[in-house]
Motif scaffolding. Sequence first.
Motif, PDB file in Angstrom:
ATOM      1  N   TRP A 169       4.596  -6.499 -13.169  1.00 14.38           N
ATOM      2  CA  TRP A 169       5.726  -5.935 -13.338  1.00 14.38           C
ATOM      3  C   TRP A 169       5.400  -4.268 -14.392  1.00 14.38           C
ATOM      4  O   TRP A 169       6.434  -2.834 -14.414  1.00 14.38           O
ATOM      5  N   VAL A 170       4.517  -4.393 -15.187  1.00 15.26           N
ATOM      6  CA  VAL A 170       4.452  -3.035 -15.765  1.00 15.26           C
ATOM      7  C   VAL A 170       3.459  -2.380 -14.855  1.00 15.26           C
ATOM      8  O   VAL A 170       4.001  -1.278 -15.084  1.00 15.26           O
ATOM      9  N   GLY A 171       2.580  -3.010 -14.011  1.00 15.87           N
ATOM     10  CA  GLY A 171       2.218  -1.522 -13.046  1.00 15.87           C
ATOM     11  C   GLY A 171       3.330  -0.961 -12.614  1.00 15.87           C
ATOM     12  O   GLY A 171       2.838  -0.026 -12.072  1.00 15.87           O
ATOM     13  N   GLU A 172       4.019  -1.947 -11.781  1.00 12.02           N
ATOM     14  CA  GLU A 172       4.852  -0.929 -10.884  1.00 12.02           C
ATOM     15  C   GLU A 172       5.781   0.006 -11.541  1.00 12.02           C
ATOM     16  O   GLU A 172       6.114   1.085 -11.160  1.00 12.02           O
ATOM     17  N   ALA A 173       6.324  -0.459 -12.634  1.00 12.52           N
ATOM     18  CA  ALA A 173       7.312   0.344 -13.927  1.00 12.52           C
ATOM     19  C   ALA A 173       5.821   2.373 -13.761  1.00 12.52           C
ATOM     20  O   ALA A 173       6.641   2.854 -13.850  1.00 12.52           O
ATOM     21  N   PHE A 174       4.380   1.679 -14.192  1.00  9.07           N
ATOM     22  CA  PHE A 174       3.717   2.893 -14.758  1.00  9.07           C
ATOM     23  C   PHE A 174       3.370   3.391 -13.113  1.00  9.07           C
ATOM     24  O   PHE A 174       3.269   4.707 -13.282  1.00  9.07           O
ATOM     25  N   ALA A 175       3.703   3.141 -11.814  1.00  5.99           N
ATOM     26  CA  ALA A 175       2.806   3.204 -10.391  1.00  5.99           C
ATOM     27  C   ALA A 175       4.388   4.553 -10.594  1.00  5.99           C
ATOM     28  O   ALA A 175       3.862   5.891  -9.770  1.00  5.99           O
ATOM     29  N   LEU A 176       5.544   3.808 -10.799  1.00  7.10           N
ATOM     30  CA  LEU A 176       6.864   4.623 -10.129  1.00  7.10           C
ATOM     31  C   LEU A 176       7.256   5.756 -11.598  1.00  7.10           C
ATOM     32  O   LEU A 176       7.127   7.138 -11.313  1.00  7.10           O
ATOM     33  N   LEU A 177       6.482   5.658 -12.846  1.00  3.49           N
ATOM     34  CA  LEU A 177       6.639   6.960 -14.316  1.00  3.49           C
ATOM     35  C   LEU A 177       5.543   7.613 -13.176  1.00  3.49           C
ATOM     36  O   LEU A 177       5.861   9.152 -13.715  1.00  3.49           O
ATOM     37  N   ALA A 178       4.243   7.188 -12.900  1.00  6.81           N
ATOM     38  CA  ALA A 178       3.260   8.235 -12.496  1.00  6.81           C
ATOM     39  C   ALA A 178       3.598   9.119 -10.848  1.00  6.81           C
ATOM     40  O   ALA A 178       2.857  10.038 -11.094  1.00  6.81           O
ATOM     41  N   VAL A 179       3.934   8.589 -10.241  1.00  2.00           N
ATOM     42  CA  VAL A 179       4.719   9.092  -8.956  1.00  2.00           C
ATOM     43  C   VAL A 179       5.284  10.152  -9.229  1.00  2.00           C
ATOM     44  O   VAL A 179       5.632  11.451  -8.990  1.00  2.00           O
ATOM     45  N   ALA A 180       6.555   9.846 -10.303  1.00  2.00           N
ATOM     46  CA  ALA A 180       7.673  11.190 -10.597  1.00  2.00           C
ATOM     47  C   ALA A 180       7.165  12.589 -11.587  1.00  2.00           C
ATOM     48  O   ALA A 180       7.728  13.141 -11.565  1.00  2.00           O
ATOM     49  N   ARG A 181       6.083  12.038 -11.843  1.00  2.00           N
ATOM     50  CA  ARG A 181       5.101  12.768 -12.430  1.00  2.00           C
ATOM     51  C   ARG A 181       3.524  13.802 -11.504  1.00  2.00           C
ATOM     52  O   ARG A 181       3.561  14.441 -11.993  1.00  2.00           O
ATOM     53  N   GLY A 182       4.251  13.176 -10.110  1.00  3.51           N
ATOM     54  CA  GLY A 182       3.357  14.353  -8.984  1.00  3.51           C
ATOM     55  C   GLY A 182       1.443  13.318  -9.067  1.00  3.51           C
ATOM     56  O   GLY A 182       0.816  14.146  -8.898  1.00  3.51           O
ATOM     57  N   GLN A 183       2.055  12.450  -9.495  1.00  5.37           N
ATOM     58  CA  GLN A 183       0.120  11.681  -9.422  1.00  5.37           C
ATOM     59  C   GLN A 183      -0.125  11.124  -8.432  1.00  5.37           C
ATOM     60  O   GLN A 183       0.872  10.375  -7.514  1.00  5.37           O
ATOM     61  N   GLU A 184      -1.153  10.174  -7.870  1.00  7.66           N
ATOM     62  CA  GLU A 184      -1.411  10.177  -6.657  1.00  7.66           C
ATOM     63  C   GLU A 184      -1.886   8.659  -6.702  1.00  7.66           C
ATOM     64  O   GLU A 184      -2.839   8.120  -7.641  1.00  7.66           O
ATOM     65  N   ILE A 185      -1.186   7.221  -6.651  1.00  8.80           N
ATOM     66  CA  ILE A 185      -0.920   5.867  -6.857  1.00  8.80           C
ATOM     67  C   ILE A 185      -1.924   5.145  -5.736  1.00  8.80           C
ATOM     68  O   ILE A 185      -1.212   5.304  -4.601  1.00  8.80           O
ATOM     69  N   THR A 186      -2.874   4.437  -6.236  1.00  4.77           N
ATOM     70  CA  THR A 186      -3.245   3.599  -5.337  1.00  4.77           C
ATOM     71  C   THR A 186      -3.209   2.223  -5.733  1.00  4.77           C
ATOM     72  O   THR A 186      -3.619   2.470  -6.702  1.00  4.77           O
ATOM     73  N   VAL A 187      -2.581   1.225  -5.559  1.00  2.94           N
ATOM     74  CA  VAL A 187      -2.120  -0.319  -6.028  1.00  2.94           C
ATOM     75  C   VAL A 187      -2.655  -1.265  -5.349  1.00  2.94           C
ATOM     76  O   VAL A 187      -2.891  -0.901  -4.135  1.00  2.94           O
ATOM     77  N   THR A 188      -3.073  -2.835  -6.082  1.00  2.00           N
ATOM     78  CA  THR A 188      -2.905  -3.842  -5.296  1.00  2.00           C
ATOM     79  C   THR A 188      -1.896  -4.589  -5.546  1.00  2.00           C
ATOM     80  O   THR A 188      -1.554  -4.632  -6.866  1.00  2.00           O
ATOM     81  N   VAL A 189      -1.415  -4.886  -4.480  1.00  2.00           N
ATOM     82  CA  VAL A 189      -0.286  -6.868  -4.725  1.00  2.00           C
ATOM     83  C   VAL A 189      -0.905  -8.007  -4.285  1.00  2.00           C
ATOM     84  O   VAL A 189      -1.976  -7.118  -2.546  1.00  2.00           O
ATOM     85  N   THR A 190      -0.585  -9.090  -3.864  1.00  2.00           N
ATOM     86  CA  THR A 190      -0.965 -10.281  -3.610  1.00  2.00           C
ATOM     87  C   THR A 190      -0.357 -10.269  -2.199  1.00  2.00           C
ATOM     88  O   THR A 190       0.006 -11.071  -1.401  1.00  2.00           O
ATOM     89  N   SER A 191       1.561  -9.655  -1.884  1.00  2.00           N
ATOM     90  CA  SER A 191       1.684  -9.650  -0.467  1.00  2.00           C
ATOM     91  C   SER A 191       2.328  -8.771   0.284  1.00  2.00           C
ATOM     92  O   SER A 191       2.801  -7.513  -0.075  1.00  2.00           O
ATOM     93  N   GLU A 192       2.585  -8.454   0.939  1.00  2.00           N
ATOM     94  CA  GLU A 192       2.775  -7.573   2.528  1.00  2.00           C
ATOM     95  C   GLU A 192       3.934  -7.345   2.045  1.00  2.00           C
ATOM     96  O   GLU A 192       4.285  -5.346   1.793  1.00  2.00           O
ATOM     97  N   GLU A 193       5.109  -7.649   2.062  1.00  2.00           N
ATOM     98  CA  GLU A 193       6.244  -7.575   1.779  1.00  2.00           C
ATOM     99  C   GLU A 193       6.120  -6.628   0.793  1.00  2.00           C
ATOM    100  O   GLU A 193       6.957  -5.001   0.383  1.00  2.00           O
TER     101      GLU A 193
END
Length: 261
Positions: A11-35
């Motif tokens: 939950w926190v990671g996704e919110a931060f990822a979307l903030l960073a994307v909106a600020r033009g950053q390059e984001i790689t994440v790990t999750v546990t489901s393909e969905e």
Amino acid sequence: MARFLILGCGWVGEAFALLAVARGQEITVTVTSEEKAQRLRDQGVEALVHNFDQSAALALEEQHFDYVLNSIPASKKNEILFVKNRFQNVAKLLGNLAYQKHIYLSSIGIYPEQSQSFDESFSDEAQMSDILLLAEKIVGPLPNTIVYRLGGLFGQQRIFAKYFQDKVCQSGEQSANFIHLDDVVQLLWLGFTQPLSQPVYNVVCLHHPKKEAVIRASAAKYGYGLPSAFADGASYDKVVSGDQIVRELNYSFVYPSPLDF
């Protein structure tokens, strides 16, 4: 443009990822489901499916990142050997990467359930949560690592009153050691992009109203029913100070008090 790696993008990671994307950053994440991975890809995030309970080997195209956000959970519900294996795998991965700063998301649940005020100087490990302490001890010594101990998290659909509607609340006289998601992501951004001097920070609102007051304010704001009763069943009243990071970053809260959530 900075390159971020988010391990365990919840939950926190996704919110931060979307903030960073909106600020033009390059984001790689790990999750546990393909969905979830596909949902994040659709929002401009490079997402890899990986389970650190099974392996430390992560198929990364690049081995250098500017910043790493580690939100792999150390749940108190897990057995200690299970958590040890998980975080040893995380540490092994990070040991093979180059990065400028690594922030690990822990919890103020590490402090004992006592009627006492706690800040980051508390060091009686015998009284700390063994699970949370173990995770911090494994990843905390990694280079350029800072631990954020988060308070109770709310925001978006996590509304405090919702969990007590028509139930008996026995914790109303306890102080609220909460933090809003919007403030967490801002403090993460500042923590990555500005210098911090200490290895551990509590990330908690400065104000600690009683939980009954928070429930009443939350119910009124969002239209939830109140508990069927408030019964004073709490055996302790813990207060956790988040002053240190606020002073260092000169931070002004989006939501200064849980009454504002």
